[in-house]
Design a protein around this motif. Structure first.
Motif, short mmCIF file in Angstrom:
data_model
loop_
_atom_site.label_atom_id
_atom_site.label_comp_id
_atom_site.label_asym_id
_atom_site.label_seq_id
_atom_site.Cartn_x
_atom_site.Cartn_y
_atom_site.Cartn_z
N PHE A 1 0.81 -1.22 0.00
CA PHE A 1 0.00 0.00 0.00
C PHE A 1 0.84 1.27 0.00
CE2 PHE A 1 -3.57 -2.63 2.09
CZ PHE A 1 -4.08 -2.98 0.85
N PRO A 2 1.84 1.41 0.89
CA PRO A 2 2.68 2.63 0.83
C PRO A 2 3.46 2.75 -0.48
CG PRO A 2 2.96 1.50 2.92
CD PRO A 2 2.20 0.57 2.04
N GLY A 3 3.94 1.61 -1.00
CA GLY A 3 4.68 1.65 -2.27
C GLY A 3 3.80 2.12 -3.42
N VAL A 4 2.58 1.60 -3.47
CA VAL A 4 1.64 2.03 -4.52
C VAL A 4 1.30 3.50 -4.35
CG1 VAL A 4 -0.71 1.73 -5.38
CG2 VAL A 4 0.70 -0.28 -4.89
N ALA A 5 1.16 3.96 -3.11
CA ALA A 5 0.84 5.38 -2.86
C ALA A 5 1.96 6.28 -3.38
CB ALA A 5 0.62 5.62 -1.37
#
Length: 296
Positions: free
Chosen positions: A268-272
């Protein structure tokens, strides 16, 4: 009844409105613009839309998966981490700190860089030569290395990391503005303004800045992208936000040990980070092409 149109005046659109009309015709760029507005609204109202405090622990709900996976709990849409903290709340807080930090860095660098770069470009003699060689020397040092050195000097905190990144990226922006203005000074319309008695401020306002919008957009986009990457890099390495100031890089770092148990905590943080960079770059590219088409 006959209408005499002989004296009807043709309304000439302002350059900014003309650029806006061109920009509106680019569907992908418009979608990116609305995505940016959404991100800015999320950043502004994060404390009001977070379902839980990002540090609140739920000991009976550890490592819950997102709502679409088996074993999920509807009370935690994106699941929880190993301490039972809500993933969605921590992700929103991370987006707020990362995006707000990058925008602050870009704003500060743009103001200081325009002032110093324009002054250096319009200054002749020894001062201009010293500034020119100083910038060349500073640009030989990788920006992340400069930021790390400054962090060690200032101390590790979120605010100090933003200051260090600003100082490390500032020479690049100054150099870009310096070159853009210097290239513009030798053009005929600038020479005509000089012969007309225009001072430096008038040259900048009416002759230079309107004609360097395209490279200025490119520079700002590059600075913003590098700010995002350096904020998250410092956070990942543990030099940025502390335990109560969780940005996206720190979220990834704290979840690496759990990547096999709950890969969503890293995903999730990487995609963000990826989406923030892509959205702003698509928007900036649309603005840049609209400026180029508007000048033709």
């Amino acid at each position: 009844m006959l209408i005499n149109n002989e004296f009807n005046e043709q309304k000439i659109q302002s350059p900014l409105r003309y650029i806006w009309l061109i920009f509106k015709s680019k569907n992908i760029a418009v979608v990116a613009m609305w995505a940016i507005i959404t991100l800015l609204m999320v950043t502004l109202f994060t404390p009001y839309i977070m379902p839980y405090s990002p540090t609140l622990q739920h000991p009976d709900m550890l490592l819950l998966p997102p709502y679409w996976a088996e074993g999920a709990n509807p009370a935690h849409l994106l699941g929880t981490d190993d301490l039972g903290r809500d993933t969605l709340s921590r992700l929103l807080k991370g987006i707020q700190l990362t995006l707000a930090g990058a925008l602050s860095i870009t704003l500060v660098i743009s103001m200081l860089g325009l002032l110093i770069g324009a002054t250096a470009a319009l200054t002749q003699g020894v001062k201009a030569s010293i500034m020119h060689h100083l910038l060349d020397a500073l640009l030989t040092i990788p920006t992340i290395l400069t930021a790390l050195i400054l962090i060690v000097l200032f101390g590790m905190s979120y605010e100090n990391s933003l200051l260090a990144i600003s100082l490390s990226l500032l020479p690049q922006f100054i150099r870009g503005i310096y070159i853009s203005i210097e290239n513009e000074l030798n053009k005929q319309h600038i020479i005509a303004l000089r012969l007309d008695g225009a001072r430096n401020l008038r040259l900048l306002r009416f002759g230079i800045f309107p004609n360097i919008l395209e490279p200025l957009v490119t520079l700002l986009t590059r600075i913003f992208t590098m700010a995002i990457l350096e904020i998250t890099t410092l956070g990942f390495l543990g030099f940025g936000a502390n335990a109560n100031e969780i940005e996206l890089g720190a979220l990834i770092s704290k979840s690496l040990e759990l990547v096999y148990l709950s890969p969503y905590l890293v995903l999730f943080p990487g995609v963000a980070i990826f989406l923030i960079i892509i959205v702003f770059n698509v928007f900036a590219e649309g603005v840049r092409h609209a400026i180029i088409e508007g000048e033709e």
